[in-house]
Design a protein around this motif. Structure first.
Motif, PDB file in Angstrom:
ATOM      1  N   GLY A  24      -9.396  13.165   3.522  1.00  0.00           N
ATOM      2  CA  GLY A  24     -10.628  13.343   4.304  1.00  0.00           C
ATOM      3  C   GLY A  24     -10.287  11.723   4.409  1.00  0.00           C
ATOM      4  O   GLY A  24     -10.747  10.482   5.564  1.00  0.00           O
ATOM      5  N   THR A  25     -10.011  10.424   3.341  1.00  0.00           N
ATOM      6  CA  THR A  25      -9.320   9.510   3.391  1.00  0.00           C
ATOM      7  C   THR A  25      -7.832   9.253   2.794  1.00  0.00           C
ATOM      8  O   THR A  25      -7.795   9.141   1.770  1.00  0.00           O
ATOM      9  N   HIS A  26      -7.950   8.672   4.222  1.00  0.00           N
ATOM     10  CA  HIS A  26      -5.627   8.585   4.041  1.00  0.00           C
ATOM     11  C   HIS A  26      -5.707   7.228   4.916  1.00  0.00           C
ATOM     12  O   HIS A  26      -6.254   7.062   5.650  1.00  0.00           O
ATOM     13  N   SER A  27      -4.942   6.837   4.240  1.00  0.00           N
ATOM     14  CA  SER A  27      -4.568   5.355   4.743  1.00  0.00           C
ATOM     15  C   SER A  27      -3.142   5.883   5.815  1.00  0.00           C
ATOM     16  O   SER A  27      -2.732   6.886   6.364  1.00  0.00           O
ATOM     17  N   PHE A  28      -2.816   4.708   6.304  1.00  0.00           N
ATOM     18  CA  PHE A  28      -1.578   4.915   7.675  1.00  0.00           C
ATOM     19  C   PHE A  28       0.040   5.739   6.774  1.00  0.00           C
ATOM     20  O   PHE A  28      -0.210   5.061   5.242  1.00  0.00           O
ATOM     21  N   ASP A  29       0.025   6.594   7.855  1.00  0.00           N
ATOM     22  CA  ASP A  29       1.288   6.877   6.876  1.00  0.00           C
ATOM     23  C   ASP A  29       2.718   5.820   6.374  1.00  0.00           C
ATOM     24  O   ASP A  29       3.038   6.352   5.090  1.00  0.00           O
ATOM     25  N   GLY A  30       2.830   5.029   7.004  1.00  0.00           N
ATOM     26  CA  GLY A  30       3.543   4.146   6.877  1.00  0.00           C
ATOM     27  C   GLY A  30       3.240   3.322   5.589  1.00  0.00           C
ATOM     28  O   GLY A  30       4.144   2.792   4.437  1.00  0.00           O
ATOM     29  N   ILE A  31       1.861   2.843   5.439  1.00  0.00           N
ATOM     30  CA  ILE A  31       1.442   2.357   4.268  1.00  0.00           C
ATOM     31  C   ILE A  31       1.961   3.310   2.868  1.00  0.00           C
ATOM     32  O   ILE A  31       1.529   2.486   1.847  1.00  0.00           O
ATOM     33  N   TRP A  32       1.307   4.571   3.193  1.00  0.00           N
ATOM     34  CA  TRP A  32       1.461   5.532   2.265  1.00  0.00           C
ATOM     35  C   TRP A  32       2.909   5.298   1.411  1.00  0.00           C
ATOM     36  O   TRP A  32       2.962   4.945   0.074  1.00  0.00           O
ATOM     37  N   LYS A  33       4.081   5.542   2.358  1.00  0.00           N
ATOM     38  CA  LYS A  33       5.320   5.734   2.080  1.00  0.00           C
ATOM     39  C   LYS A  33       5.936   4.436   1.339  1.00  0.00           C
ATOM     40  O   LYS A  33       6.345   4.444   0.243  1.00  0.00           O
ATOM     41  N   ALA A  34       5.212   3.301   1.404  1.00  0.00           N
ATOM     42  CA  ALA A  34       5.289   1.787   1.240  1.00  0.00           C
ATOM     43  C   ALA A  34       5.038   1.669   0.379  1.00  0.00           C
ATOM     44  O   ALA A  34       5.305   0.630  -0.903  1.00  0.00           O
ATOM     45  N   SER A  35       4.012   2.183   0.025  1.00  0.00           N
ATOM     46  CA  SER A  35       3.127   1.720  -1.676  1.00  0.00           C
ATOM     47  C   SER A  35       4.093   2.802  -2.471  1.00  0.00           C
ATOM     48  O   SER A  35       3.948   1.880  -3.260  1.00  0.00           O
ATOM     49  N   PHE A  36       3.950   3.855  -2.066  1.00  0.00           N
ATOM     50  CA  PHE A  36       4.781   4.331  -2.922  1.00  0.00           C
ATOM     51  C   PHE A  36       5.758   3.881  -3.567  1.00  0.00           C
ATOM     52  O   PHE A  36       6.199   4.011  -4.470  1.00  0.00           O
ATOM     53  N   THR A  37       6.949   3.922  -2.354  1.00  0.00           N
ATOM     54  CA  THR A  37       7.843   3.005  -2.350  1.00  0.00           C
ATOM     55  C   THR A  37       8.198   1.552  -3.629  1.00  0.00           C
ATOM     56  O   THR A  37       8.925   1.426  -4.666  1.00  0.00           O
ATOM     57  N   THR A  38       7.009   0.983  -3.197  1.00  0.00           N
ATOM     58  CA  THR A  38       6.606  -0.236  -4.219  1.00  0.00           C
ATOM     59  C   THR A  38       6.636  -0.330  -5.315  1.00  0.00           C
ATOM     60  O   THR A  38       6.796  -0.712  -6.257  1.00  0.00           O
ATOM     61  N   PHE A  39       5.449   0.803  -5.514  1.00  0.00           N
ATOM     62  CA  PHE A  39       4.903   1.810  -6.770  1.00  0.00           C
ATOM     63  C   PHE A  39       5.991   1.396  -7.686  1.00  0.00           C
ATOM     64  O   PHE A  39       6.554   1.229  -8.570  1.00  0.00           O
ATOM     65  N   THR A  40       6.679   3.081  -6.735  1.00  0.00           N
ATOM     66  CA  THR A  40       8.477   3.401  -7.968  1.00  0.00           C
ATOM     67  C   THR A  40       9.176   2.461  -8.357  1.00  0.00           C
ATOM     68  O   THR A  40       9.808   2.395  -9.328  1.00  0.00           O
ATOM     69  N   VAL A  41       9.246   1.883  -6.830  1.00  0.00           N
ATOM     70  CA  VAL A  41      10.290   0.588  -7.621  1.00  0.00           C
ATOM     71  C   VAL A  41      10.257  -0.432  -8.697  1.00  0.00           C
ATOM     72  O   VAL A  41      10.866  -0.520  -9.869  1.00  0.00           O
ATOM     73  N   THR A  42       8.756  -1.353  -8.548  1.00  0.00           N
ATOM     74  CA  THR A  42       8.479  -1.933  -8.925  1.00  0.00           C
ATOM     75  C   THR A  42       8.279  -1.208 -10.799  1.00  0.00           C
ATOM     76  O   THR A  42       9.219  -2.213 -11.400  1.00  0.00           O
ATOM     77  N   LYS A  43       7.313   0.252 -10.854  1.00  0.00           N
ATOM     78  CA  LYS A  43       7.819   0.175 -12.517  1.00  0.00           C
ATOM     79  C   LYS A  43       9.188   1.021 -13.292  1.00  0.00           C
ATOM     80  O   LYS A  43       8.975   0.403 -14.207  1.00  0.00           O
TER      81      LYS A  43
END
Length: 171
Positions: free
Chosen positions: A70-89
């Motif tokens: 019921g609370t989802h961000s835009f798909d592009g934002i979710w993909k970008a945050s996933f990539t940012t999180f994964t690469v940064t970690k």
């Protein structure tokens, strides 16, 4: 093992302890390797490290950052945050482990070595010594309790044993 019998140079008959197919620890054929069901003995200090499965609990991006139904961000934002999180970690962990991994392993190794040394050579002997010394005192204490307190409590028990209580419920 081979069941073949041999006669040595002095004329004694013995069974050969050598496998005909290869070394018992490193078999040279697949059939022998499958037959070999002995456990390999591992040294606890040089045990194998699983370089493939380094995260046995399988913590992923979704376990750290999750969006409920019921609370989802835009798909592009979710993909970008996933990539940012994964690469940064990934890269910060590698950087931090490269800088601090060996020194921290050294510090923790020294700490646990000191802890083990103190436990083996100081704590356990002190506790054992204390228990040996306190045993004499506990016997004297036990004799005093049995001599003075047991008769007193037995007499008090006999006095109160004659008391009877009844409970009635009145409506």
């Amino acid at each position: 093992m081979s069941g073949t019998k041999y006669v040595d140079s002095e004329g004694f008959l013995y069974t050969a302890p050598v496998r005909e197919q290869g070394n018992i620890y490193k078999p040279n054929n697949k059939m022998m390797a499958d037959e070999l069901s002995e456990k390999a003995v591992h040294d606890v200090h040089t045990k194998e490290i699983d370089l493939v499965n380094r995260d046995p609990k399988h913590i992923d991006f979704e376990d750290v950052i999750a969006e409920p139904e019921g609370t989802h961000s835009f798909d592009g934002i979710w993909k970008a945050s996933f990539t940012t999180f994964t690469v940064t970690k990934y890269w910060f962990y590698r950087l931090l482990s490269a800088i601090f991994g060996i020194p921290m392993a050294l510090i923790w190794g020294i700490y646990f070595a000191i802890l083990s040394f103190l436990h083996i050579w100081a704590v356990v002997p002190c506790i054992r010594s204390y228990l040996i010394e306190i045993q004499c005192i506990s016997r004297v204490y036990s004799i005093c309790i049995h001599t003075f307190c047991d008769p007193l409590f037995e007499a008090i028990g006999k006095v109160f044993s004659s008391i009877r209580a009844t409970v009635r419920k009145e409506i």
